[in-house]
Enzyme design. Structure first.
Site, PDB file in Angstrom:
ATOM      1  N   ASP A   1       0.834  -1.200   0.000  1.00 27.15           N
ATOM      2  CA  ASP A   1       0.000   0.000   0.000  1.00 27.15           C
ATOM      3  C   ASP A   1       0.878   1.264   0.000  1.00 27.15           C
ATOM      4  OD1 ASP A   1      -2.869   0.927   0.490  1.00 27.15           O
ATOM      5  OD2 ASP A   1      -1.862   1.923   2.157  1.00 27.15           O
TER       6      ASP A   1
ATOM      7  N   GLU B   1       1.718  -0.547  -4.892  1.00 24.70           N
ATOM      8  CA  GLU B   1       0.785   0.490  -5.326  1.00 24.70           C
ATOM      9  C   GLU B   1       1.593   1.786  -5.386  1.00 24.70           C
ATOM     10  OE1 GLU B   1      -3.220   2.893  -3.889  1.00 24.70           O
ATOM     11  OE2 GLU B   1      -1.563   2.502  -2.527  1.00 24.70           O
TER      12      GLU B   1
HETATM   13  C1  GLC Z   1      -4.170   2.996  -0.650  1.00 24.60           C
HETATM   14  C2  GLC Z   1      -5.404   2.146  -0.578  1.00 24.60           C
HETATM   15  C3  GLC Z   1      -6.558   3.004  -0.161  1.00 24.60           C
HETATM   16  C4  GLC Z   1      -6.258   3.590   1.196  1.00 24.60           C
HETATM   17  C5  GLC Z   1      -4.944   4.347   1.170  1.00 24.60           C
HETATM   18  C6  GLC Z   1      -4.467   4.673   2.563  1.00 24.60           C
HETATM   19  O1  GLC Z   1      -4.247   3.959  -1.642  1.00 24.60           O
HETATM   20  O2  GLC Z   1      -5.621   1.532  -1.814  1.00 24.60           O
HETATM   21  O3  GLC Z   1      -7.760   2.284  -0.107  1.00 24.60           O
HETATM   22  O4  GLC Z   1      -7.285   4.457   1.589  1.00 24.60           O
HETATM   23  O5  GLC Z   1      -3.927   3.581   0.592  1.00 24.60           O
HETATM   24  O6  GLC Z   1      -4.085   3.505   3.197  1.00 24.60           O
END
Ligand code: GLC
Length: 593
Positions: free
Chosen positions: A208, A268
């Site tokens: 994440d 991500e």
């Molecule tokens: C990432 C996740 C999202 C979350 C954010 C903070 O972008 O995909 O759902 O709110 O991180 O953890």
């Protein structure tokens, strides 16, 4: 059983991974919240669908201020979702279906309920407890102003003041304090967390906000307070790469043969440029990062082609898996339209490399846009004073059956009345259910099942024999995109308003909707339709009966989407700002704002 791979390719290079947002997938105990036993019960469904792996969004103990991305214990299961025993049963059950499990790791921040943050709050300024987080004195005469001007990704400032007057940093909600990665205890703790889950048999991690973690040590003001995914004082700091090099060593220390095989980590990473993204994919860093170019693309031939080519500037699809949706963005059906979303599914699964499917995409679920304000859970809604509705609309619990309490989402046995689902489902949800679509050869679900089956069998698909770059653009009318993959596969999609001739082919393997015919009886591709073809010099003036007679899908009954050709930049703060940063002149897709 990874699809279309070659000897020597890791399983993940070709894998089709299904994202499970556990609170919305299946609820075995009837409390209205999806759980791990619910997921275990539905493994046969995922196996029948034909996926290679599951990415499990956070299932850890959490006060759920941000849907579980606010973790209060990284090595346990939220009691509402099950136990560690249930997790082990999931790994075992999935293994029986040859499905790997990738878990979500949230290293940028934790929950304000995490015991270490509670200790930090109870400790004085300057203490070792506070050093695990980013506490600072404020500015202004009485320290009443935040230490700098950084914005929270969810709206408002990135700082919250505590009773003794100090402030702590949170790039997201105030319930999500950022870890201080400059303190070596943080890195050591996460290495243990990695091993904890790897030892339990997972296939890897989804990381994440992988571009976060380290912040400029000076915490200097930023010149531009609009959110950005460019390298900045808070994103893409060079130090983050040392973490991924270390994690790669840990991943690679697990055996790559047998099951689950080589462990992956898929980051991500929202970024402004291919060059920024590429750094994460150095040979000794993250095996994979998502490419969000299709998520951000509007449904037009130039935008879709550009999205594919932009990705190829930094990676191939085996290292940068293809995605058209996830739990943070407006669903493809609503973003692009029903027919276009079906065509996009065939595009996603024909591109070289690995692909991710977000739960419900295979059912063609639309974004639920009319969730009452008091039922909304996404912190974005609150932090922007309702200016942004947030992401609840793509997280509504799945419909499994045509009727009944929560359309089969929750346990349904005689004399048991399940609690209402944690987000309300719209009244027509049952028409989109797995049960209804299973019996309909023209449904979204049937299309996905057929595509995944063909993808497994066809040697050109997945990575294909020539590796992840193996696609060749073919000449096509302006409104269409055609490409070939060896051996013997052609993909065609029409993104314009009128029908176009199909490229030369010898057979239609699959189409996302009914094909047409021109005056000479030759097959044509109607608007917003895609086809998988067997390459061949001789165009056959014949239509595959099953394709031509494809019935109109039940999913057409859903409310007309408002943004047929829009991009997804309004889907998330990340998406919006990434889109802006890339300076793509995209129309606002459909306002969440
Ligand atoms: C990432 C996740 C999202 C979350 C954010 C903070 O972008 O995909 O759902 O709110 O991180 O953890």
């Amino acid at each position: 059983m990874s699809t279309g791979g070659n000897e020597g390719d890791p399983w993940w290079a070709s894998a089709v991974v299904y994202q499970v947002y556990p609170r919305s997938f299946a609820d075995a105990d009837g409390d209205g919240i999806g759980d791990l036993p619910g997921l275990v019960n539905r493994l046969p469904y995922l196996s029948g669908l034909g996926v290679d792996a599951i990415w499990l969004s956070p299932f850890y103990p959490s006060p759920l201020k941000d849907g579980g991305y606010d973790v209060s214990d990284y090595t346990d299961v939220d009691p509402r979702l099950g136990t560690l025993g249930d997790f082990d049963a999931l790994i075992d059950g999935a293994r029986k279906h040859h499905i790997r499990v990738i878990v979500d790791l949230v290293p940028n921040h934790c929950s304000s309920d995490h015991p270490l943050f509670k200790k930090a709050l109870a400790a004085p300024a300057g203490s070792v407890e506070r050093a695990l987080f980013i506490f600072r004195d404020g500015r202004g005469p009485d320290g009443g102003e935040p230490p700098n001007n950084w914005p929270s990704q969810f709206g408002g400032p990135a700082w919250t003041r505590v009773p003794d007057g100090q402030w702590y940093l949170h790039l997201f909600d105030s319930s999500q304090p950022d870890w201080n990665w400059r303190d070596p205890r943080v890195g050591a703790m996460f290495e243990e967390i990695l091993r904890f889950w790897l030892d339990r048999g997972i296939g890897g991690f989804r990381v994440d906000v992988a571009h976060g973690l380290f912040k400029d040590p000076q915490l200097a003001d930023v010149a531009d307070v609009t959110l950005t995914n460019r390298p900045s004082a808070y994103y893409h700091r060079p130090e983050v790469h040392t973490v991924y090099r270390r994690w790669r060593e840990i991943l690679d220390s697990y055996p790559s043969d047998g099951f689950p095989g080589a462990r992956t980590a898929v980051g991500e990473v929202w970024a402004d440029s291919a060059a920024t993204l590429k750094a994460y994919l150095a040979d000794d860093e993250l095996p994979q990062i998502f490419n969000f170019d299709l998520v951000r693309a509007k449904w037009s031939p130039t935008a879709v082609r550009e999205a594919i080519e932009t990705t190829h500037e930094f990676a191939d699809g085996s290292r940068a898996p293809w995605v058209i949706g996830n739990h943070d963005v407006v669903r493809p059906v609503t973003r692009w339209g029903v027919d276009a979303a079906r065509a996009a599914a065939l595009l996603l699964l024909a591109l070289p490399g690995s692909a991710y499917i977000y739960q419900g995409e295979e059912l063609g679920l639309p974004e639920v846009e009319d969730i009452p304000d008091d039922a909304r859970r996404d912190p974005t809604f609150r932090r922007t004073g309702g200016m942004e509705v947030g992401r609840d609309g793509c997280r509504v619990p799945l419909p499994w059956s045509a009727a009944g309490a929560s359309f089969g989402f929750s346990r349904t046995d005689p004399d048991f009345d399940p609690a209402p689902p944690w987000l309300p489902q719209p009244p027509g949800w049952g028409a989109l259910s797995v049960a209804v679509q299973s019996g309909d050869p023209g449904s979204f679900l049937s299309l996905y099942r057929a595509a995944l089956r063909l993808r497994r069998e066809h040697p050109a698909l997945g990575v294909g024999p020539d590796g992840g770059d193996a696609m060749r653009w073919l000449d096509a009318p302006d409104q269409a995109l055609f490409f070939a993959r060896d051996p013997g596969f052609v993909f065609a999609v029409n993104l314009g308003d009128s029908a176009v001739p199909l490229p030369p082919h010898s057979a239609v393997l699959l189409a996302s909707g009914p094909l047409g015919a021109d005056g000479g009886g030759r097959a044509t591709l109607p608007r917003d339709t895609a086809a998988w073809l067997t390459a061949g010099l001789q165009e056959r003036p014949v239509l595959t009966a099953g394709v031509q007679e494809r019935p109109v899908m039940c999913v057409r009954k859903i409310r007309a989407p408002s943004g047929r050709h829009g991009g997804a930049d309004s889907g998330t703060a990340q998406g919006r700002n990434a889109g802006r940063a890339r300076e793509r002149a995209q129309p606002q897709a459909r306002g969440r704002v």
